[in-house]
Design a protein around this motif. Structure first.
Motif, mmCIF file in Angstrom:
data_model
loop_
_atom_site.group_PDB
_atom_site.id
_atom_site.type_symbol
_atom_site.label_atom_id
_atom_site.label_comp_id
_atom_site.label_asym_id
_atom_site.label_seq_id
_atom_site.Cartn_x
_atom_site.Cartn_y
_atom_site.Cartn_z
ATOM 1 N N ARG A 134 40.830 33.437 26.974
ATOM 2 C CA ARG A 134 40.469 32.807 28.232
ATOM 3 C C ARG A 134 39.188 31.988 28.097
ATOM 4 O O ARG A 134 38.299 32.318 27.322
ATOM 5 N N SER A 135 39.093 30.928 28.908
ATOM 6 C CA SER A 135 37.907 30.083 28.886
ATOM 7 C C SER A 135 36.787 30.725 29.691
ATOM 8 O O SER A 135 37.021 31.595 30.534
ATOM 9 N N LYS A 136 35.578 30.246 29.445
ATOM 10 C CA LYS A 136 34.411 30.754 30.168
ATOM 11 C C LYS A 136 34.546 30.500 31.671
ATOM 12 O O LYS A 136 34.183 31.342 32.487
ATOM 13 N N GLU A 137 35.098 29.352 32.013
ATOM 14 C CA GLU A 137 35.241 28.984 33.421
ATOM 15 C C GLU A 137 36.170 29.934 34.170
ATOM 16 O O GLU A 137 36.028 30.142 35.377
ATOM 17 N N SER A 138 37.126 30.510 33.471
ATOM 18 C CA SER A 138 38.108 31.380 34.121
ATOM 19 C C SER A 138 37.509 32.731 34.532
ATOM 20 O O SER A 138 38.162 33.518 35.210
ATOM 21 N N LEU A 139 36.277 32.982 34.131
ATOM 22 C CA LEU A 139 35.631 34.234 34.484
ATOM 23 C C LEU A 139 35.109 34.250 35.917
ATOM 24 O O LEU A 139 34.729 35.297 36.426
ATOM 25 N N GLN A 140 35.089 33.100 36.553
ATOM 26 C CA GLN A 140 34.573 33.021 37.914
ATOM 27 C C GLN A 140 35.423 33.855 38.868
ATOM 28 O O GLN A 140 36.660 33.782 38.849
ATOM 29 N N ASN A 184 29.095 36.985 43.915
ATOM 30 C CA ASN A 184 29.875 36.199 42.959
ATOM 31 C C ASN A 184 29.087 35.963 41.673
ATOM 32 O O ASN A 184 29.628 36.064 40.564
ATOM 33 N N ARG A 185 27.797 35.649 41.801
ATOM 34 C CA ARG A 185 26.956 35.411 40.616
ATOM 35 C C ARG A 185 26.784 36.694 39.807
ATOM 36 O O ARG A 185 26.796 36.664 38.566
ATOM 37 N N MET A 186 26.634 37.821 40.498
ATOM 38 C CA MET A 186 26.468 39.090 39.801
ATOM 39 C C MET A 186 27.732 39.460 39.024
ATOM 40 O O MET A 186 27.663 39.933 37.880
ATOM 41 N N ILE A 187 28.885 39.238 39.638
ATOM 42 C CA ILE A 187 30.152 39.522 38.960
ATOM 43 C C ILE A 187 30.341 38.579 37.779
ATOM 44 O O ILE A 187 30.815 38.986 36.696
ATOM 45 N N TRP A 188 29.957 37.323 37.928
ATOM 46 C CA TRP A 188 30.041 36.344 36.837
ATOM 47 C C TRP A 188 29.212 36.823 35.639
ATOM 48 O O TRP A 188 29.687 36.816 34.496
ATOM 49 N N ASP A 189 27.983 37.227 35.878
ATOM 50 C CA ASP A 189 27.114 37.702 34.796
ATOM 51 C C ASP A 189 27.706 38.941 34.127
ATOM 52 O O ASP A 189 27.662 39.078 32.900
ATOM 53 N N PHE A 190 28.263 39.841 34.938
ATOM 54 C CA PHE A 190 28.857 41.066 34.392
ATOM 55 C C PHE A 190 30.053 40.725 33.507
ATOM 56 O O PHE A 190 30.188 41.249 32.392
ATOM 57 N N ARG A 191 30.908 39.831 33.965
ATOM 58 C CA ARG A 191 32.106 39.463 33.192
ATOM 59 C C ARG A 191 31.740 38.708 31.919
ATOM 60 O O ARG A 191 32.374 38.882 30.873
ATOM 61 N N LEU A 192 30.726 37.865 32.010
ATOM 62 C CA LEU A 192 30.311 37.089 30.843
ATOM 63 C C LEU A 192 29.808 38.026 29.748
ATOM 64 O O LEU A 192 30.173 37.886 28.578
ATOM 65 N N ALA A 193 29.002 39.005 30.131
ATOM 66 C CA ALA A 193 28.511 39.979 29.151
ATOM 67 C C ALA A 193 29.673 40.779 28.576
ATOM 68 O O ALA A 193 29.710 41.072 27.367
#
Length: 352
Positions: free
Chosen positions: A255-261, A293-302
Protein backbone atom coordinates in the motif's frame (compact mmCIF):
# COMPACT_ATOMS: atom_id res chain seq x y z
CA UNK A 1 -14.86 -19.57 44.17
CA UNK A 2 -17.35 -22.41 44.19
CA UNK A 3 -17.38 -25.25 41.67
CA UNK A 4 -19.82 -28.09 41.26
CA UNK A 5 -18.63 -31.66 41.64
CA UNK A 6 -18.41 -33.87 38.57
CA UNK A 7 -21.88 -35.41 38.93
CA UNK A 8 -23.54 -32.03 39.24
CA UNK A 9 -21.51 -30.48 36.47
CA UNK A 10 -22.54 -33.19 34.04
CA UNK A 11 -26.20 -32.31 34.63
CA UNK A 12 -25.76 -28.58 34.12
CA UNK A 13 -27.47 -27.18 31.00
CA UNK A 14 -28.29 -23.69 29.82
CA UNK A 15 -31.97 -24.26 30.56
CA UNK A 16 -31.04 -24.39 34.25
CA UNK A 17 -28.60 -21.52 34.61
CA UNK A 18 -26.29 -21.18 37.60
CA UNK A 19 -27.08 -19.03 40.57
CA UNK A 20 -26.72 -15.39 39.64
CA UNK A 21 -24.34 -13.18 41.58
CA UNK A 22 -26.36 -11.63 44.37
CA UNK A 23 -29.60 -13.21 43.16
CA UNK A 24 -31.53 -16.44 42.82
CA UNK A 25 -31.29 -19.18 40.19
CA UNK A 26 -33.06 -18.18 37.00
CA UNK A 27 -34.54 -19.98 34.03
CA UNK A 28 -33.68 -19.34 30.41
CA UNK A 29 -36.30 -20.97 28.22
CA UNK A 30 -34.87 -19.48 25.04
CA UNK A 31 -31.46 -20.94 25.88
CA UNK A 32 -29.88 -18.78 23.20
CA UNK A 33 -31.45 -20.92 20.48
CA UNK A 34 -32.10 -17.93 18.17
CA UNK A 35 -29.54 -15.31 17.22
CA UNK A 36 -29.43 -12.14 15.18
CA UNK A 37 -29.38 -12.89 11.43
CA UNK A 38 -27.16 -9.88 10.77
CA UNK A 39 -24.40 -11.57 12.77
CA UNK A 40 -24.53 -14.52 10.40
CA UNK A 41 -25.68 -16.99 13.06
CA UNK A 42 -28.50 -19.22 11.92
CA UNK A 43 -31.68 -19.71 13.92
CA UNK A 44 -31.93 -22.86 15.99
CA UNK A 45 -28.19 -23.23 16.55
CA UNK A 46 -27.45 -26.02 19.01
CA UNK A 47 -25.96 -25.12 22.37
CA UNK A 48 -22.24 -25.58 22.77
CA UNK A 49 -21.37 -27.92 25.63
CA UNK A 50 -20.09 -25.89 28.55
CA UNK A 51 -16.62 -26.94 29.76
CA UNK A 52 -16.91 -28.89 33.00
CA UNK A 53 -13.91 -27.10 34.46
CA UNK A 54 -15.34 -23.60 33.90
CA UNK A 55 -16.44 -22.21 37.30
CA UNK A 56 -20.07 -21.23 37.86
CA UNK A 57 -19.41 -18.44 40.34
CA UNK A 58 -17.00 -15.56 40.69
CA UNK A 59 -16.59 -12.19 42.40
CA UNK A 60 -19.00 -10.44 39.99
CA UNK A 61 -18.57 -7.54 37.58
CA UNK A 62 -20.79 -5.36 39.76
CA UNK A 63 -18.42 -5.80 42.73
CA UNK A 64 -15.01 -5.59 41.04
CA UNK A 65 -13.56 -2.34 39.57
CA UNK A 66 -13.36 -2.44 35.74
CA UNK A 67 -9.58 -2.19 35.62
CA UNK A 68 -9.46 -5.62 37.27
CA UNK A 69 -11.66 -7.40 34.72
CA UNK A 70 -8.62 -8.93 33.04
CA UNK A 71 -7.52 -12.44 32.06
CA UNK A 72 -4.10 -13.86 31.24
CA UNK A 73 -3.06 -14.48 27.65
CA UNK A 74 -2.93 -18.19 28.53
CA UNK A 75 -6.58 -18.02 29.60
CA UNK A 76 -7.51 -16.15 26.41
CA UNK A 77 -5.94 -18.75 24.12
CA UNK A 78 -7.20 -21.61 26.30
CA UNK A 79 -10.78 -20.33 26.28
CA UNK A 80 -10.73 -20.12 22.49
CA UNK A 81 -9.30 -23.64 22.46
CA UNK A 82 -12.33 -24.73 24.52
CA UNK A 83 -14.66 -23.10 21.98
CA UNK A 84 -12.89 -24.91 19.14
CA UNK A 85 -13.24 -28.24 20.93
CA UNK A 86 -17.06 -28.10 20.66
CA UNK A 87 -19.15 -29.61 17.88
CA UNK A 88 -20.91 -26.25 17.49
CA UNK A 89 -17.64 -24.55 16.55
CA UNK A 90 -16.58 -27.36 14.23
CA UNK A 91 -19.91 -27.16 12.39
CA UNK A 92 -19.79 -23.37 12.19
CA UNK A 93 -16.25 -23.12 10.87
CA UNK A 94 -17.17 -25.38 7.95
CA UNK A 95 -19.77 -22.88 6.78
CA UNK A 96 -18.42 -19.39 7.42
CA UNK A 97 -15.87 -17.14 9.06
CA UNK A 98 -15.91 -17.27 12.84
CA UNK A 99 -15.69 -13.75 14.24
CA UNK A 100 -15.91 -12.27 17.72
CA UNK A 101 -19.68 -11.72 17.40
CA UNK A 102 -20.16 -15.47 17.03
CA UNK A 103 -17.73 -16.26 19.85
CA UNK A 104 -19.75 -13.92 22.06
CA UNK A 105 -23.20 -15.19 21.01
CA UNK A 106 -22.45 -18.91 20.91
CA UNK A 107 -19.96 -19.32 23.75
CA UNK A 108 -19.40 -16.31 26.00
CA UNK A 109 -23.06 -15.46 26.60
CA UNK A 110 -24.44 -18.96 27.24
CA UNK A 111 -21.42 -20.05 29.29
CA UNK A 112 -21.64 -17.01 31.60
CA UNK A 113 -25.43 -16.52 31.61
CA UNK A 114 -26.91 -15.92 35.04
CA UNK A 115 -23.54 -15.73 36.81
CA UNK A 116 -23.04 -11.95 36.74
CA UNK A 117 -19.40 -12.69 35.91
CA UNK A 118 -17.47 -12.16 32.72
CA UNK A 119 -15.25 -14.96 31.44
CA UNK A 120 -12.28 -13.14 32.97
CA UNK A 121 -13.85 -13.05 36.44
CA UNK A 122 -15.03 -16.67 36.31
CA UNK A 123 -11.45 -17.65 35.57
CA UNK A 124 -9.91 -15.38 38.20
CA UNK A 125 -11.51 -15.47 41.67
CA UNK A 126 -8.67 -13.13 42.62
CA UNK A 127 -9.22 -10.49 39.90
CA UNK A 128 -6.25 -9.48 37.76
CA UNK A 129 -5.25 -5.86 37.18
CA UNK A 130 -4.98 -5.13 33.45
CA UNK A 131 -1.47 -4.81 32.01
CA UNK A 132 -2.50 -4.83 28.34
CA UNK A 133 -5.67 -3.41 26.83
CA UNK A 134 -6.78 -4.94 23.52
CA UNK A 135 -8.50 -2.72 20.95
CA UNK A 136 -10.06 -4.64 18.08
CA UNK A 137 -12.96 -4.94 15.61
CA UNK A 138 -15.48 -7.63 16.53
CA UNK A 139 -15.93 -8.61 12.86
CA UNK A 140 -12.33 -9.85 12.72
CA UNK A 141 -11.61 -13.52 11.96
CA UNK A 142 -10.93 -15.09 15.33
CA UNK A 143 -7.84 -17.09 14.32
CA UNK A 144 -6.24 -14.01 12.77
CA UNK A 145 -6.97 -12.10 15.97
CA UNK A 146 -5.38 -14.84 18.09
CA UNK A 147 -2.43 -15.13 15.74
CA UNK A 148 -1.79 -11.38 15.85
CA UNK A 149 -1.75 -11.41 19.64
CA UNK A 150 0.48 -14.51 19.75
CA UNK A 151 3.02 -12.93 17.39
CA UNK A 152 2.92 -9.61 19.23
CA UNK A 153 3.73 -11.32 22.53
CA UNK A 154 6.55 -13.28 20.91
CA UNK A 155 7.97 -10.20 19.20
CA UNK A 156 8.15 -8.18 22.41
CA UNK A 157 8.91 -11.12 24.73
CA UNK A 158 5.72 -10.62 26.73
CA UNK A 159 4.85 -13.60 28.92
CA UNK A 160 1.61 -15.53 28.53
CA UNK A 161 0.80 -14.73 32.17
CA UNK A 162 0.35 -11.04 31.28
CA UNK A 163 -3.14 -9.80 32.19
CA UNK A 164 -5.15 -8.62 29.16
CA UNK A 165 -8.31 -6.51 29.15
CA UNK A 166 -10.37 -7.86 26.24
CA UNK A 167 -13.89 -6.36 26.12
CA UNK A 168 -15.80 -9.47 25.01
CA UNK A 169 -14.22 -11.50 27.81
CA UNK A 170 -13.82 -8.72 30.38
CA UNK A 171 -17.36 -7.32 30.35
CA UNK A 172 -20.37 -9.39 31.38
CA UNK A 173 -22.15 -9.93 28.06
CA UNK A 174 -25.60 -11.57 28.70
CA UNK A 175 -27.10 -8.43 30.25
CA UNK A 176 -29.38 -10.17 32.74
CA UNK A 177 -27.54 -9.48 36.01
CA UNK A 178 -25.70 -6.31 35.07
CA UNK A 179 -26.25 -4.71 31.66
CA UNK A 180 -23.67 -3.53 29.17
CA UNK A 181 -24.90 0.04 29.68
CA UNK A 182 -24.48 -0.22 33.44
CA UNK A 183 -20.92 -1.42 32.91
CA UNK A 184 -20.17 1.37 30.41
CA UNK A 185 -21.35 3.89 32.97
CA UNK A 186 -18.43 2.74 35.14
CA UNK A 187 -16.14 4.09 32.37
CA UNK A 188 -14.15 0.84 32.01
CA UNK A 189 -12.04 2.05 29.07
CA UNK A 190 -11.13 5.32 30.76
CA UNK A 191 -10.24 3.55 34.00
CA UNK A 192 -8.13 0.92 32.27
CA UNK A 193 -6.27 3.60 30.29
CA UNK A 194 -5.75 5.58 33.49
CA UNK A 195 -4.17 2.48 35.06
CA UNK A 196 -1.95 2.07 31.98
CA UNK A 197 -0.91 5.71 32.22
CA UNK A 198 0.13 5.26 35.85
CA UNK A 199 2.15 2.17 34.92
CA UNK A 200 3.86 4.00 32.04
CA UNK A 201 4.93 6.72 34.46
CA UNK A 202 6.69 4.01 36.47
CA UNK A 203 8.96 2.96 33.59
CA UNK A 204 6.35 0.43 32.47
CA UNK A 205 7.43 -1.87 29.64
CA UNK A 206 6.57 -0.02 26.42
CA UNK A 207 5.65 -3.27 24.69
CA UNK A 208 2.57 -3.38 26.91
CA UNK A 209 -0.17 -0.78 27.32
CA UNK A 210 -2.63 -0.60 24.41
CA UNK A 211 -2.44 -3.26 21.68
CA UNK A 212 -4.45 -2.68 18.49
CA UNK A 213 -5.33 -5.89 16.63
CA UNK A 214 -5.16 -5.79 12.81
CA UNK A 215 -6.60 -8.57 10.62
CA UNK A 216 -7.37 -8.88 6.93
CA UNK A 217 -11.06 -9.71 7.50
CA UNK A 218 -12.14 -6.45 9.14
CA UNK A 219 -10.77 -2.91 9.12
CA UNK A 220 -10.22 -1.75 12.68
CA UNK A 221 -10.20 1.93 11.63
CA UNK A 222 -13.83 1.74 10.51
CA UNK A 223 -14.90 1.16 14.12
CA UNK A 224 -15.48 4.33 16.12
CA UNK A 225 -14.64 2.72 19.45
CA UNK A 226 -11.24 1.65 18.10
CA UNK A 227 -10.12 4.97 16.63
CA UNK A 228 -11.26 6.74 19.78
CA UNK A 229 -9.35 4.29 21.99
CA UNK A 230 -6.16 4.75 19.92
CA UNK A 231 -6.46 8.51 20.13
CA UNK A 232 -7.30 8.52 23.83
CA UNK A 233 -4.41 6.19 24.67
CA UNK A 234 -2.01 8.38 22.69
CA UNK A 235 -3.36 11.52 24.35
CA UNK A 236 -2.95 9.94 27.79
CA UNK A 237 0.62 8.85 27.12
CA UNK A 238 -0.17 5.14 27.12
CA UNK A 239 2.27 3.10 24.97
CA UNK A 240 0.26 1.93 21.95
CA UNK A 241 1.40 -0.81 19.58
CA UNK A 242 -0.06 -2.58 16.55
CA UNK A 243 -0.44 -6.38 16.48
CA UNK A 244 -0.93 -7.80 12.99
CA UNK A 245 -1.76 -11.19 11.54
CA UNK A 246 0.40 -12.57 8.73
CA UNK A 247 -2.37 -12.03 6.21
CA UNK A 248 -2.75 -8.39 7.22
CA UNK A 249 0.96 -7.61 6.93
CA UNK A 250 1.26 -9.15 3.49
CA UNK A 251 -1.95 -7.49 2.25
CA UNK A 252 -0.82 -4.08 3.49
CA UNK A 253 2.84 -4.27 2.46
CA UNK A 254 2.25 -2.87 -1.03
CA UNK A 255 0.00 0.00 0.00
CA UNK A 256 1.04 3.59 -0.64
CA UNK A 257 1.72 6.11 2.10
CA UNK A 258 -1.31 8.13 1.04
CA UNK A 259 -3.62 5.16 1.59
CA UNK A 260 -2.89 5.29 5.31
CA UNK A 261 -5.13 8.31 5.76
CA UNK A 262 -8.14 7.59 7.96
CA UNK A 263 -11.19 9.84 8.25
CA UNK A 264 -12.43 9.05 11.72
CA UNK A 265 -15.61 11.05 11.11
CA UNK A 266 -16.70 8.15 8.87
CA UNK A 267 -16.11 5.46 11.53
CA UNK A 268 -19.23 3.89 13.01
CA UNK A 269 -20.61 2.10 16.06
CA UNK A 270 -23.21 -0.66 15.93
CA UNK A 271 -25.02 0.94 18.90
CA UNK A 272 -26.39 4.44 18.10
CA UNK A 273 -26.21 5.57 21.73
CA UNK A 274 -22.52 4.62 21.90
CA UNK A 275 -21.81 6.48 18.68
CA UNK A 276 -23.46 9.64 19.95
CA UNK A 277 -21.53 9.44 23.22
CA UNK A 278 -18.16 8.82 21.52
CA UNK A 279 -18.65 11.70 19.09
CA UNK A 280 -19.31 13.97 22.06
CA UNK A 281 -16.07 12.71 23.65
CA UNK A 282 -14.19 13.25 20.37
CA UNK A 283 -15.29 16.88 20.41
CA UNK A 284 -14.39 17.42 24.07
CA UNK A 285 -11.08 15.52 23.99
CA UNK A 286 -9.82 16.23 20.47
CA UNK A 287 -11.87 19.22 19.32
CA UNK A 288 -13.40 17.07 16.60
CA UNK A 289 -12.12 14.65 13.98
CA UNK A 290 -9.19 16.60 12.53
CA UNK A 291 -6.81 16.14 15.47
CA UNK A 292 -7.80 12.49 15.84
CA UNK A 293 -7.22 11.91 12.10
CA UNK A 294 -3.64 13.20 12.46
CA UNK A 295 -3.03 10.97 15.48
CA UNK A 296 -4.28 7.90 13.63
CA UNK A 297 -2.14 8.84 10.61
CA UNK A 298 1.00 9.01 12.78
CA UNK A 299 0.12 5.70 14.44
CA UNK A 300 -0.42 3.93 11.10
CA UNK A 301 2.73 5.40 9.58
CA UNK A 302 4.84 4.09 12.45
CA UNK A 303 3.11 0.72 12.17
CA UNK A 304 3.73 0.44 8.42
CA UNK A 305 7.41 1.31 8.83
CA UNK A 306 7.73 -1.44 11.41
CA UNK A 307 5.92 -3.87 9.11
CA UNK A 308 8.31 -3.00 6.29
CA UNK A 309 11.23 -3.82 8.56
CA UNK A 310 9.63 -7.12 9.55
CA UNK A 311 9.20 -8.14 5.92
CA UNK A 312 12.75 -7.15 4.96
CA UNK A 313 14.78 -8.16 8.00
CA UNK A 314 12.55 -9.67 10.63
CA UNK A 315 12.38 -13.22 9.36
CA UNK A 316 9.01 -13.02 7.57
CA UNK A 317 8.88 -14.96 4.30
CA UNK A 318 6.20 -14.68 1.64
CA UNK A 319 5.98 -17.86 -0.40
CA UNK A 320 3.92 -17.51 -3.63
CA UNK A 321 0.59 -19.37 -3.65
CA UNK A 322 1.07 -20.74 -0.14
CA UNK A 323 0.63 -19.66 3.44
CA UNK A 324 2.99 -17.13 4.95
CA UNK A 325 5.73 -18.28 7.23
CA UNK A 326 7.94 -16.73 9.87
CA UNK A 327 11.35 -18.30 10.37
CA UNK A 328 10.13 -21.43 8.61
CA UNK A 329 7.17 -22.09 10.92
CA UNK A 330 3.55 -22.12 9.88
CA UNK A 331 1.76 -19.58 12.07
CA UNK A 332 -1.57 -21.42 11.92
CA UNK A 333 -0.04 -24.66 13.14
CA UNK A 334 1.86 -22.80 15.85
CA UNK A 335 -1.38 -21.14 16.98
CA UNK A 336 -3.20 -24.48 17.23
CA UNK A 337 -0.37 -25.88 19.35
CA UNK A 338 -0.49 -22.83 21.62
CA UNK A 339 -4.28 -23.00 22.06
CA UNK A 340 -4.18 -26.72 22.81
CA UNK A 341 -1.45 -26.27 25.42
CA UNK A 342 -3.23 -23.28 27.01
CA UNK A 343 -6.50 -25.25 27.14
CA UNK A 344 -4.70 -28.11 28.87
CA UNK A 345 -3.23 -25.72 31.45
CA UNK A 346 -6.58 -24.03 31.97
CA UNK A 347 -8.48 -27.26 32.52
CA UNK A 348 -5.82 -28.61 34.89
CA UNK A 349 -5.83 -25.40 36.93
CA UNK A 350 -9.54 -25.84 37.76
CA UNK A 351 -9.69 -29.64 37.92
CA UNK A 352 -6.88 -29.86 40.48
Amino acid sequence: MKRLDRSKQSRFTLNETPKAAGGSPRKNKAAFGVFSPKRGVAQGVAEAERPRWLPLEGPGNSAVPPERWAMSATQFHGFLGACKATQVYQALVQEEKVDMYKICDLFVKPWTLGTGNSVALLLNPQPLAAEVMISHAWAEEIDECSEALMLHFARYTITEATACWFCVFSMYQPGDVITIQEQLELDPFGRVLSTMNQLSQQAFDEARGMVVIHTSASEVYERLWCVFEIGKATLDGVPTKAACSFAYIVAQSSRSKESLQVFTENARCSVPEDEERIRELMMSDFGGAEMLNRMIWDFRLAMMRQMGYELRDGGWHAIPNTSFYRKGKNASAELLELQAECLRKLALSFDS
